[in-house]
Scaffold this motif. Structure first.
Motif, PDB file in Angstrom:
ATOM      1  N   LEU A 150       0.821  -1.204   0.000  1.00 28.07           N
ATOM      2  CA  LEU A 150       0.000   0.000   0.000  1.00 28.07           C
ATOM      3  C   LEU A 150       0.860   1.263   0.000  1.00 28.07           C
ATOM      4  CD1 LEU A 150      -2.911   1.077   0.119  1.00 28.07           C
ATOM      5  CD2 LEU A 150      -2.666   1.196   2.596  1.00 28.07           C
ATOM      6  N   ILE A 151       1.945   1.249   0.777  1.00 26.99           N
ATOM      7  CA  ILE A 151       2.826   2.425   0.843  1.00 26.99           C
ATOM      8  C   ILE A 151       3.488   2.673  -0.510  1.00 26.99           C
ATOM      9  CG2 ILE A 151       4.930   3.358   1.861  1.00 26.99           C
ATOM     10  CD1 ILE A 151       4.169   1.840   4.446  1.00 26.99           C
ATOM     11  N   PHE A 152       4.181   1.642  -1.020  1.00 23.26           N
ATOM     12  CA  PHE A 152       4.904   1.810  -2.289  1.00 23.26           C
ATOM     13  C   PHE A 152       3.935   1.992  -3.457  1.00 23.26           C
ATOM     14  CE2 PHE A 152       8.221  -0.948  -0.053  1.00 23.26           C
ATOM     15  CZ  PHE A 152       8.921   0.153   0.394  1.00 23.26           C
ATOM     16  N   GLY A 153       2.821   1.257  -3.424  1.00 20.55           N
ATOM     17  CA  GLY A 153       1.836   1.361  -4.503  1.00 20.55           C
ATOM     18  C   GLY A 153       1.181   2.723  -4.555  1.00 20.55           C
ATOM     19  N   THR A 154       0.948   3.316  -3.383  1.00 23.60           N
ATOM     20  CA  THR A 154       0.342   4.654  -3.344  1.00 23.60           C
ATOM     21  C   THR A 154       1.291   5.703  -3.909  1.00 23.60           C
ATOM     22  OG1 THR A 154      -1.018   4.072  -1.419  1.00 23.60           O
ATOM     23  CG2 THR A 154      -0.668   6.412  -1.852  1.00 23.60           C
ATOM     24  N   VAL A 155       2.558   5.626  -3.506  1.00 27.66           N
ATOM     25  CA  VAL A 155       3.557   6.568  -4.039  1.00 27.66           C
ATOM     26  C   VAL A 155       3.628   6.448  -5.560  1.00 27.66           C
ATOM     27  CG1 VAL A 155       6.008   7.171  -4.102  1.00 27.66           C
ATOM     28  CG2 VAL A 155       4.907   6.619  -1.915  1.00 27.66           C
ATOM     29  N   PRO A 209      -1.981 -10.883 -15.592  1.00 30.41           N
ATOM     30  CA  PRO A 209      -2.234 -11.450 -14.258  1.00 30.41           C
ATOM     31  C   PRO A 209      -1.095 -11.170 -13.280  1.00 30.41           C
ATOM     32  CG  PRO A 209      -2.638 -13.078 -15.991  1.00 30.41           C
ATOM     33  CD  PRO A 209      -1.927 -11.925 -16.633  1.00 30.41           C
ATOM     34  N   LEU A 210      -1.459 -10.930 -12.031  1.00 30.34           N
ATOM     35  CA  LEU A 210      -0.466 -10.711 -10.982  1.00 30.34           C
ATOM     36  C   LEU A 210       0.452 -11.916 -10.833  1.00 30.34           C
ATOM     37  CD1 LEU A 210       0.756  -9.177  -8.579  1.00 30.34           C
ATOM     38  CD2 LEU A 210      -1.155 -10.003  -7.180  1.00 30.34           C
ATOM     39  N   LEU A 211      -0.094 -13.111 -10.996  1.00 34.35           N
ATOM     40  CA  LEU A 211       0.726 -14.323 -10.863  1.00 34.35           C
ATOM     41  C   LEU A 211       1.844 -14.346 -11.896  1.00 34.35           C
ATOM     42  CD1 LEU A 211       1.229 -17.065  -9.532  1.00 34.35           C
ATOM     43  CD2 LEU A 211      -0.414 -18.065 -11.138  1.00 34.35           C
ATOM     44  N   VAL A 212       1.517 -13.989 -13.129  1.00 32.28           N
ATOM     45  CA  VAL A 212       2.536 -13.948 -14.190  1.00 32.28           C
ATOM     46  C   VAL A 212       3.583 -12.889 -13.879  1.00 32.28           C
ATOM     47  CG1 VAL A 212       2.932 -13.505 -16.650  1.00 32.28           C
ATOM     48  CG2 VAL A 212       0.917 -14.805 -15.921  1.00 32.28           C
ATOM     49  N   GLN A 213       3.151 -11.744 -13.373  1.00 38.37           N
ATOM     50  CA  GLN A 213       4.085 -10.681 -13.006  1.00 38.37           C
ATOM     51  C   GLN A 213       5.040 -11.139 -11.900  1.00 38.37           C
ATOM     52  OE1 GLN A 213       1.392  -7.523 -11.959  1.00 38.37           O
ATOM     53  NE2 GLN A 213       0.489  -7.441 -14.002  1.00 38.37           N
ATOM     54  N   ALA A 214       4.496 -11.832 -10.897  1.00 43.28           N
ATOM     55  CA  ALA A 214       5.332 -12.342  -9.809  1.00 43.28           C
ATOM     56  C   ALA A 214       6.320 -13.375 -10.324  1.00 43.28           C
ATOM     57  CB  ALA A 214       4.447 -12.948  -8.717  1.00 43.28           C
ATOM     58  N   LEU A 248       7.623  -6.269  -4.486  1.00 43.43           N
ATOM     59  CA  LEU A 248       7.848  -5.513  -5.723  1.00 43.43           C
ATOM     60  C   LEU A 248       6.736  -5.772  -6.726  1.00 43.43           C
ATOM     61  CD1 LEU A 248       9.630  -3.679  -7.450  1.00 43.43           C
ATOM     62  CD2 LEU A 248      10.929  -5.700  -8.142  1.00 43.43           C
ATOM     63  N   SER A 249       6.404  -7.038  -6.955  1.00 42.51           N
ATOM     64  CA  SER A 249       5.358  -7.360  -7.930  1.00 42.51           C
ATOM     65  C   SER A 249       4.005  -6.825  -7.482  1.00 42.51           C
ATOM     66  CB  SER A 249       5.292  -8.875  -8.157  1.00 42.51           C
ATOM     67  OG  SER A 249       5.038  -9.558  -6.946  1.00 42.51           O
ATOM     68  N   MET A 250       3.704  -6.952  -6.192  1.00 35.71           N
ATOM     69  CA  MET A 250       2.436  -6.435  -5.682  1.00 35.71           C
ATOM     70  C   MET A 250       2.379  -4.909  -5.789  1.00 35.71           C
ATOM     71  SD  MET A 250       0.292  -8.822  -4.331  1.00 35.71           S
ATOM     72  CE  MET A 250      -0.555  -7.989  -2.998  1.00 35.71           C
ATOM     73  N   SER A 251       3.491  -4.240  -5.480  1.00 37.44           N
ATOM     74  CA  SER A 251       3.520  -2.774  -5.524  1.00 37.44           C
ATOM     75  C   SER A 251       3.373  -2.252  -6.947  1.00 37.44           C
ATOM     76  CB  SER A 251       4.823  -2.256  -4.909  1.00 37.44           C
ATOM     77  OG  SER A 251       4.940  -2.635  -3.559  1.00 37.44           O
ATOM     78  N   LEU A 252       4.073  -2.872  -7.886  1.00 37.32           N
ATOM     79  CA  LEU A 252       3.987  -2.446  -9.280  1.00 37.32           C
ATOM     80  C   LEU A 252       2.587  -2.657  -9.822  1.00 37.32           C
ATOM     81  CD1 LEU A 252       7.393  -3.833 -10.626  1.00 37.32           C
ATOM     82  CD2 LEU A 252       6.827  -1.463 -10.100  1.00 37.32           C
TER      83      LEU A 252
END
Length: 215
Positions: A30-35, A66-71, A93-97
């Motif tokens: 949430l922190i990195f994703g918001t920034v 898909p998030l899974l592919v990104q991870a 990193l994958s979740m934030s991006l």
């Protein structure tokens, strides 16, 4: 087959540790994703077309795959390029991006909800872009965006389960380890589902409190 709930009770410390890791990932995301989302939102509205198109292209890619592919790409793919990341780093990193792309649209919609006349008045008063954002736009947009951001955070908590696929020992992974070691799958996954429900219910309740206060 007889259900063995004692398996769950014996592994409560491991499941609670999984909850802690899940929340740690969610908060960092949430922190990195918001920034990242705020930066992308401002880029989308840039008067420079190259900047706006870059942000739009990023959002298109990360929301459209898909998030899974990104991870997998970050955790398993980057080592082929000489970049090796730990499971926790790759997961955050994958979740934030990914989350940043969604938050960008939330922030952008909040900015666009502000009466254009207020921004024109700020420009007429000679305010710079950043002063206009800080004094006029941000306080009002924050109020509009807070509830969608809470909902995004709830979705992020559930999405952390995907990271079990890259061996990150969050809540779902802990339940899977219990299931594999005991050959009992129903009890551990029921416990995992209940814990996810508990976590999301807390933040759903907080979202309701915020909604009533902001109303």
């Amino acid at each position: 087959m007889t259900l063995k709930w004692s398996l769950v009770f014996d592994k409560i410390p491991a499941l609670l540790y999984g909850c802690f890791v899940t929340m740690e990932i969610s908060v960092l995301t949430l922190i990195f994703g918001t920034v990242l989302g705020v930066i992308l939102a401002l880029m989308r509205d840039s008067r420079f077309k190259a900047v706006a198109w870059t942000a739009q292209f990023y959002i298109w890619i990360w929301r459209g795959t898909p998030l899974l592919v990104q991870a997998f790409l970050i955790y398993f793919g980057l080592p082929n390029l000489g970049i090796t990341l730990g499971a926790m780093t790759a997961g955050v990193l994958s979740m934030s991006l990914n989350t940043g792309a969604y938050i960008a649209e939330i922030v952008r919609s909040g900015i666009h909800a502000i009466d254009p006349g207020q921004r024109e008045a700020a420009k007429a008063l000679g305010m710079s872009f950043f002063l206009e954002m800080r004094r006029i736009v941000a306080p009002q947009a924050m109020k509009i965006c807070i509830l969608p951001l809470v909902n995004q955070f709830i979705a992020t908590i559930k999405n952390t389960s995907i990271l079990s696929a890259i061996t990150l020992t969050e809540l779902t992974r802990q339940g899977t380890l219990i299931a594999y070691n005991s050959f009992h799958y129903f009890e551990p996954y029921i416990a995992v589902a209940v814990l996810y429900l508990f976590l999301t219910t807390i933040f759903t309740f907080l979202a309701g409190v915020l909604e009533r206060r902001l109303a």
